[in-house]
Design an enzyme around this catalytic site. Structure first.
Site, PDB file in Angstrom:
ATOM      1  N   ASN A  41       0.860  -1.260   0.003  1.00 24.45           N
ATOM      2  CA  ASN A  41      -0.103   0.068   0.106  1.00 24.45           C
ATOM      3  C   ASN A  41       0.916   1.195  -0.012  1.00 24.45           C
ATOM      4  OD1 ASN A  41      -1.990  -1.987   2.208  1.00 24.45           O
ATOM      5  ND2 ASN A  41      -2.949  -1.234   0.326  1.00 24.45           N
ATOM      6  N   HIS A  69      -2.733  -5.691  -3.624  1.00 24.31           N
ATOM      7  CA  HIS A  69      -2.540  -4.494  -4.408  1.00 24.31           C
ATOM      8  C   HIS A  69      -1.252  -4.490  -5.014  1.00 24.31           C
ATOM      9  CE1 HIS A  69      -6.390  -2.822  -3.172  1.00 24.31           C
ATOM     10  NE2 HIS A  69      -5.934  -2.690  -2.148  1.00 24.31           N
ATOM     11  N   HIS A 150      -0.676 -12.868   4.033  1.00 25.25           N
ATOM     12  CA  HIS A 150      -1.490 -11.756   3.716  1.00 25.25           C
ATOM     13  C   HIS A 150      -2.832 -12.207   3.549  1.00 25.25           C
ATOM     14  CE1 HIS A 150      -1.694  -7.528   2.529  1.00 25.25           C
ATOM     15  NE2 HIS A 150      -2.615  -7.849   1.693  1.00 25.25           N
TER      16      HIS A 150
END
Length: 257
Positions: A41, A69, A150
């Site tokens: 991020n 992401h 994650h």
């Protein structure tokens, strides 16, 4: 004794500033051998860029893990395969870009840092993290195993740790940006359900509060606006005995502005 510092999800410019501000103190205070950060991020809340990667390495980071992401910035797709210490989740689309394991040798000990992805409430997961990580263990022999899992669901994180606690020395959860108060050692494996974030403190998981509330209350499809407030830093420090291959200490760190 291997001394490891793992810093949670870096969120936007304020998160990067907090990393650069606090990392020298943390490295000196804990006499770290290995510094790992989750950088998924770090580029305005979504993704990472080559320049940010270089800044992290210059600041003293040894390995950068990613998450859902990872490929939000298109410029990273060609870059990620050219550097050994920027890794992405193994069982997440796309599968043909980058690596998911970084192996470093410190004082004759081979340390593997692994990035794996949860399957519960997560998009683009290609297979069970249990199956994926079992294969990673077989294909990447090393002395010490450190995992960034994650994932969203706490149950999946605990289940993963219980299944692999005899194979790993440190398993840390990332993704939720909220630090949990459950750090502990299980049969020589250090664990925390979520490390937390290095990002704006006065925010909603790093995002601008007013923008987020509009999305919730008015159903407005807003931009991902990162808060401009000063950042907190969340991390864990762990000590691993390289002789017994056991984690002997795990400490939760939270530095608020």
């Amino acid at each position: 004794m291997l001394k490891v510092l793992f810093i949670g999800d870096i969120v936007g410019k304020k998160g990067r500033e907090a990393l650069y501000k606090y990392l020298p103190f943390l490295k000196e205070n804990y006499d770290c051998d290995l510094v790992i950060v989750n950088g998924e991020n770090s580029a305005h809340g979504k993704g990472i860029t080559p320049n940010i990667y270089r800044d992290f390495i210059a600041a003293g980071v040894d390995c950068i893990t990613l998450g859902n992401h990872a490929f939000s910035k298109s410029c990273i797709s060609d870059f990620i395969g050219t550097v050994p210490n920027l890794i992405r989740p193994e069982n997440m689309m796309p599968l043909n870009i980058g690596k998911s394991c970084c192996i470093k040798e410190i004082n004759g000990t081979k340390i593997g840092i692994f990035n794996i992805y949860g399957s519960v409430f997560m998009e683009n997961c290609t297979e069970s993290p249990f199956i994926s990580f079992q294969r990673m263990l077989l294909n990447n022999p090393c002395d010490i195993h450190i995992v960034d899992f994650h994932a969203e669901a706490t149950g999946e994180k605990y289940g993963f740790m219980r299944y692999f606690q005899n194979d790993c020395q440190l398993i840390v959860g990332t993704h939720t940006h909220i630090q949990t108060a459950d750090e502990d050692i299980y049969n020589g494996c250090g664990f925390i359900c979520d490390v937390g974030m290095c990002g704006p403190y006065d925010s909603v998981l790093g995002r601008d509060t007013e923008e987020t509330l509009k999305r919730f209350t008015e159903n407005i499809n807003t931009r991902y606006q990162v808060s401009e407030s000063e950042a907190m830093l969340c991390a864990v420090y762990a000590e691993i005995d390289c002789g017994t291959k056991k984690c002997t200490k795990i400490e939760r760190i939270q530095l608020r502005p």
